[in-house]
Design an enzyme around this catalytic site. Structure first.
Site, mmCIF file in Angstrom:
data_model
loop_
_atom_site.group_PDB
_atom_site.id
_atom_site.type_symbol
_atom_site.label_atom_id
_atom_site.label_comp_id
_atom_site.label_asym_id
_atom_site.label_seq_id
_atom_site.Cartn_x
_atom_site.Cartn_y
_atom_site.Cartn_z
ATOM 1 N N GLU A 187 24.906 -5.312 -0.798
ATOM 2 C CA GLU A 187 24.119 -4.976 -2.128
ATOM 3 C C GLU A 187 22.844 -5.755 -2.469
ATOM 4 O O GLU A 187 22.017 -4.971 -2.889
ATOM 5 C CB GLU A 187 25.168 -4.922 -3.361
ATOM 6 C CG GLU A 187 25.952 -3.972 -3.727
ATOM 7 C CD GLU A 187 26.897 -4.008 -4.973
ATOM 8 O OE1 GLU A 187 27.261 -3.072 -5.362
ATOM 9 O OE2 GLU A 187 26.686 -5.109 -5.811
ATOM 10 N N HIS B 72 41.378 -7.247 19.805
ATOM 11 C CA HIS B 72 42.417 -6.390 20.621
ATOM 12 C C HIS B 72 41.873 -4.927 20.045
ATOM 13 O O HIS B 72 42.675 -3.911 20.317
ATOM 14 C CB HIS B 72 43.686 -6.482 20.143
ATOM 15 C CG HIS B 72 44.285 -7.785 21.062
ATOM 16 N ND1 HIS B 72 44.778 -7.890 22.079
ATOM 17 C CD2 HIS B 72 43.789 -9.122 20.548
ATOM 18 C CE1 HIS B 72 44.934 -9.202 22.591
ATOM 19 N NE2 HIS B 72 44.366 -9.990 21.694
ATOM 20 N N LYS C 107 27.892 7.644 -8.580
ATOM 21 C CA LYS C 107 28.377 7.936 -9.779
ATOM 22 C C LYS C 107 27.612 9.085 -10.617
ATOM 23 O O LYS C 107 28.476 9.908 -11.250
ATOM 24 C CB LYS C 107 27.700 6.574 -10.607
ATOM 25 C CG LYS C 107 28.440 5.303 -10.266
ATOM 26 C CD LYS C 107 28.306 4.175 -11.437
ATOM 27 C CE LYS C 107 28.765 2.997 -10.891
ATOM 28 N NZ LYS C 107 28.080 2.063 -11.481
HETATM 29 O O1 PA5 Z 1 27.423 -6.607 -8.017
HETATM 30 C C1 PA5 Z 1 27.448 -5.670 -8.686
HETATM 31 O O2 PA5 Z 1 26.785 -5.569 -9.811
HETATM 32 C C2 PA5 Z 1 28.772 -4.217 -8.876
HETATM 33 O O3 PA5 Z 1 29.492 -4.493 -7.624
HETATM 34 C C3 PA5 Z 1 29.616 -4.542 -10.033
HETATM 35 O O4 PA5 Z 1 30.061 -5.924 -9.815
HETATM 36 C C4 PA5 Z 1 30.554 -3.395 -10.118
HETATM 37 O O5 PA5 Z 1 30.010 -2.119 -10.231
HETATM 38 C C5 PA5 Z 1 31.456 -3.541 -11.238
HETATM 39 O O6 PA5 Z 1 30.541 -3.166 -12.266
HETATM 40 P P1 PA5 Z 1 31.214 -3.749 -13.814
HETATM 41 O O7 PA5 Z 1 31.572 -5.105 -13.857
HETATM 42 O O8 PA5 Z 1 30.120 -3.487 -14.683
HETATM 43 O O9 PA5 Z 1 32.383 -2.817 -14.086
#
Ligand code: PA5
Length: 447
Positions: free
Chosen positions: A286, A307, A420
């Site tokens: 990310e 393996h 989303k």
């Molecule tokens: O790193 C990030 O920002 C995302 O992976 C969020 O942690 C994830 O989408 C969950 O979001 P939230 O905590 O707002 O539900």
């Protein structure tokens, strides 16, 4: 020290001259991070967290963890991405893969709201419905679909079992201080709540209540974990690309990327680190995968995956390098002697399992580097809470510096919104009707 980073296996691919060639770039990226002058600088709350965390909040978490331990047999942790991976990684790193099956005084811990699988939700419901339950619902935005669905289901179960007030006593919410649906619900129904600071993004939040509360419930020492992170903060604060392991790791990743290596495989020779690899994949994926750039973060557990994908790593497309986490903990457990020696293994009798694992590690590193897969190495000689905190901070800082070297904002994740938006449109969420029509026409055209 239980953690050692080394570039000794990579010298034939990246030498001192290569490191010195990017030294100015690394220093600039490090300065940008420390002086908080780069992109995403409003998400740098994690940088000083190990030395400036709120002690009163840690005390509150420990108290809440004791309450949860005394009230329930099962803690359901609800969250996804950064609101899930760190806690699960830490619990498995410290307690191993079978925490829930071990004899212990602390509750079993199950993670839900990390997918949209009906059968997974029902399995967990069935496992825990006759047990005493607490819930820790974690969402920074408070609006993420997966955990919100799971929270409806488990909140209803708690209300059915304990009534509205009883349920509220057993729900612990970790969310934004002021905004989001989860904050409103926590305030309305009086759930004990913990705050995710505005300046700490999801994937950097394991050392906040997001990770620390469930980790504390498992019986792990969260102050030790923060102490481990603080030690890493000190160890990787200063120095340069030759002396600071964190900067060196960031630099070598970028050098290899520029040499055409587009995949980094994080490996571990202990399955207890499987979820640590998953946490790491989110952190780097990310943070760096944007603007058409970035190393694809992958993972493997050895010797298991030797393996399966070992063949590809040895001889397939030469696109990857490995960062190898070598867990070298000798607990004395030995290969048994067999008088009949039907399997011919008596040459190993009386050797420890770890000794065999170490030879597998050494042999694999040499085979893979011979196969033109550069290897970086992290050796871990224990799996304590302190070590997990240290490892987390090492990777977090390296990721931020590496992202700045790559020229991206390591602290946003704009691409996460695309699925989303489509999902909401296809689910007919109010406000998405135009997009829904367009997507349905496209799907229809694919038939
Ligand atoms: O790193 C990030 O920002 C995302 O992976 C969020 O942690 C994830 O989408 C969950 O979001 P939230 O905590 O707002 O539900």
């Amino acid at each position: 020290m239980a953690f050692v980073f080394s570039d000794k296996y990579v010298h034939s691919f990246v030498g001192e001259a290569d490191l010195l060639a990017v030294s100015d770039e690394v220093n600039a990226a490090h300065k940008t991070l420390c002086e908080k002058t780069g992109a995403g600088n409003d998400f740098l709350g994690w940088v000083e967290l190990p030395i400036s965390f709120d002690r009163a909040e840690v005390a509150q978490m420990k108290k809440a963890a004791e309450k949860i331990q005394s009230m329930c047999d099962v803690l359901i942790v609800i969250g996804i991405g950064g609101s899930y991976l760190g806690a699960r990684a830490a619990i498995e790193f410290i307690h191993g893969n079978y925490y829930n099956n071990k004899p212990k005084k602390t509750p079993d811990i199950y993670f839900v709201g990390k997918d949209i699988s009906s059968s997974h939700l029902q399995d967990i419901l069935n496992i825990c419905k006759d047990k005493d339950i607490c819930v820790n619902v974690i969402s920074k935005s408070g609006t993420t679909t997966e955990p919100a669905i799971a929270f409806r289901i488990f909140r209803d179960l708690l209300i059915e079992k304990y009534g509205k007030e009883g349920a509220a006593e057993r729900i612990f919410a970790t969310t934004d201080a002021k905004k989001g649906a989860l904050r409103s619900q926590a305030d309305t129904y009086g759930y004990e709540s913990f705050v995710i600071a505005d300046d700490v993004g999801g994937r950097y939040s394991v050392l906040t209540p997001v990770g620390l509360l469930p980790i504390a419930v498992s019986g792990a020492d969260i102050e030790e974990m923060l102490a481990g992170a603080a030690k890493a903060y000190e160890d990787f604060k200063d120095g340069d690309v030759l002396t600071n392991g964190c900067l060196k790791y960031a630099a070598i990743r970028n050098i290899l990327y520029r040499q055409g290596k587009s995949v980094e495989i994080l490996t571990a020779n202990d399955p207890a680190l499987t979820m640590t690899c998953e946490w790491w994949k989110q952190l780097f994926g990310e943070s760096e995968g944007k603007d058409g750039k970035g190393l694809y973060p992958s993972s493997a557990i050895y010797s298991t995956d030797l393996h399966s994908i070992g063949q590809f790593i040895q001889e397939g497309s030469r696109v990857m390098f490995e960062t190898v986490m070598n867990v070298n903990i000798d607990d004395g457990f030995k290969v048994p002697y067999d008088a009949e020696n039907g399997d011919g293994l008596n040459f190993l009798a009386d050797q420890t399992i770890n000794f065999v694992n170490q030879k597998a590690h050494d042999g694999t590193v040499l085979a893979h580097t011979d196969g033109n897969v550069p290897n970086l190495s992290i050796t871990l000689t224990s799996r304590s809470a302190f070590d997990f905190g240290y490892l987390v901070y090492f990777f977090e800082k390296a990721c931020a510096v590496s992202g700045y070297m790559l020229g991206v904002n390591p602290f946003n994740q704009p691409g996460v919104e695309a699925y989303k938006k489509n999902m909401f449109a296809l689910l007919d969420k109010p406000g998405y009707s135009e997009l829904r029509a367009e997507l349905e026409t496209r799907l229809e055209g694919l038939k």
